[in-house]
Design a protein around this motif. Structure first.
Motif, PDB file in Angstrom:
ATOM      1  N   ARG A  44       0.723  -1.167   0.084  1.00  0.00           N
ATOM      2  CA  ARG A  44       0.077   0.023  -0.030  1.00  0.00           C
ATOM      3  C   ARG A  44       0.767   1.156   0.074  1.00  0.00           C
ATOM      4  O   ARG A  44       0.667   2.077  -0.927  1.00  0.00           O
TER       5      ARG A  44
ATOM      6  N   GLU B 284       0.971   4.096  -3.003  1.00  0.00           N
ATOM      7  CA  GLU B 284       0.568   5.429  -2.755  1.00  0.00           C
ATOM      8  C   GLU B 284       1.608   6.332  -3.084  1.00  0.00           C
ATOM      9  O   GLU B 284       1.471   7.540  -3.172  1.00  0.00           O
ATOM     10  N   ASN B 285       2.942   6.158  -3.198  1.00  0.00           N
ATOM     11  CA  ASN B 285       3.919   6.830  -3.351  1.00  0.00           C
ATOM     12  C   ASN B 285       4.701   6.071  -4.580  1.00  0.00           C
ATOM     13  O   ASN B 285       5.877   6.027  -4.724  1.00  0.00           O
TER      14      ASN B 285
END
Length: 360
Positions: A289, A293-294
């Motif tokens: 995750r 997300e980055n």
């Protein structure tokens, strides 16, 4: 028989009644003659009306033409190549580097707007309303910019020096170039292939045998020398080796790592951070995750992973856990670098604290 039309059947049956033999025979004979005269009229009635002036085929042809026109009007509008259908209008496409700003109408052309230079692009003729965002060449994954992004083409990435492409075109994955342990390089690493190393076969055996012989000769000479002197080994050297070594205990102060997470992440690669947090029990869904997300920022990925480990697995004793785990993972050089950096931070903080006390 057409000449009988309009002629009464009784026109040809008038005979002088005096010529008949008797009055009783006149009435049946008159009836028979009348029936014979009606036969042509009955034949015309059975044949139906004449088709000389029949207008039905003309009506049918007009009806068929009307139906064809009506069907054509119901068909979809087909635009030629290079045009886009918008309702019942064929609109011009926007050129590469541009996207649609306003639709065309029957009286106006398509209005296009240019993509943001260096941030967006559109590499084909289109009738879209949004440009495509430029990709990012992440140096953490071994990429560098080959051709920058402009309004009409995406950025083109390539593997930077020391890496090679390990996927099909366009390149999606760069691996570090291999190093030849024996020092023999047949072909240098390049953008598309790894280093090709040579093999020392007989030469390695010869060098190994020579080194072994040299060591045996040196050992024999040293032994012979000390045996003739009566001393196999100097007393001082014996005393030094027999003296017990004092082991200094490893001291890991309990440090708040919150302000130092970014500094620690700077010393580590993304692969080292992943290996460390997984060893410490950070779940794979959490790791995936944070990575997703980055996606395009490897530095932020490392910081978020270390911060998640620090908050989830407990703050107490975290510094000791970090250094000891890195040493267990065979990352001694990295552990030493982090220790040196943390020692400098501790010393600076202590000096600043003493200065503050002195001022007070």
């Amino acid at each position: 028989m057409a000449f009988l039309r309009g002629v009464s059947p009784f026109t040809f049956v008038r005979l002088p009644t005096a010529s008949w033999p008797g009055s009783n025979m006149r009435r049946p004979l008159l009836l028979v003659v009348s029936l014979l005269a009606l036969l042509p009229a009955l034949e015309l009635i059975a044949a139906g009306p004449s088709r000389v002036n029949d207008s039905d085929p003309v009506i049918h042809r007009v009806h068929n033409k009307f139906s064809e026109v009506k069907n054509i009007s119901k068909r979809d509008v087909v635009c030629p190549s290079g045009k886009h259908r918008s309702g019942d209008t064929c609109c011009d496409l926007c050129e590469p580097g541009y996207v649609k700003d306003k639709n065309c109408t029957t009286s106006t052309k398509t209005i296009c707007k240019k993509c943001k230079e260096g941030k967006e692009y559109m590499d084909d003729y289109n009738y879209l309303s949004k440009c495509i965002r430029c990709s990012f060449c992440d140096p953490e994954h071994g990429f560098e910019v080959d051709k920058p992004c402009n309004s009409s083409q995406n950025v083109k990435c390539r593997c930077r020096h020391g890496f090679f492409c390990n996927s099909s075109e366009p390149c999606r994955h760069c691996d570090p170039c291999s190093k030849c342990e024996n020092g023999i390089v047949v072909e240098e690493c390049n953008q598309t292939s790894d280093t090709i190393c040579g093999r020392k076969q007989y030469l390695l055996w010869i060098i190994g045998v020579v080194i072994l012989l040299v060591l045996i000769v040196v050992a024999v000479i040293i032994r012979w020398k000390y045996r003739h002197k009566g001393n196999w080994m100097p007393k001082k050297q014996i005393n030094d080796e027999q003296r017990p070594v004092e082991l200094k205990p490893l001291i890991y102060p309990d440090i708040d790592l919150t302000p130092h997470i970014s500094d620690i992440a700077e010393e580590m690669t993304l692969a080292q951070v992943k290996k460390f947090v997984r060893k410490q029990g950070l779940s794979n869904p959490t790791v995936d995750r944070i990575i997703s997300e980055n996606m395009h920022d490897a530095t932020e990925q490392k910081i978020k992973l270390l911060d998640s480990w620090y908050q989830e697995k407990g703050i107490k004793g975290a510094y000791r856990t970090l250094i000891s785990s890195l040493r267990d993972l065979k990352e001694r050089v990295l552990a030493d670098l982090i220790e040196q950096k943390m020692a400098c931070h501790i010393q600076n903080n202590a000096s600043a604290h003493q200065n503050m006390n002195a001022d007070v």
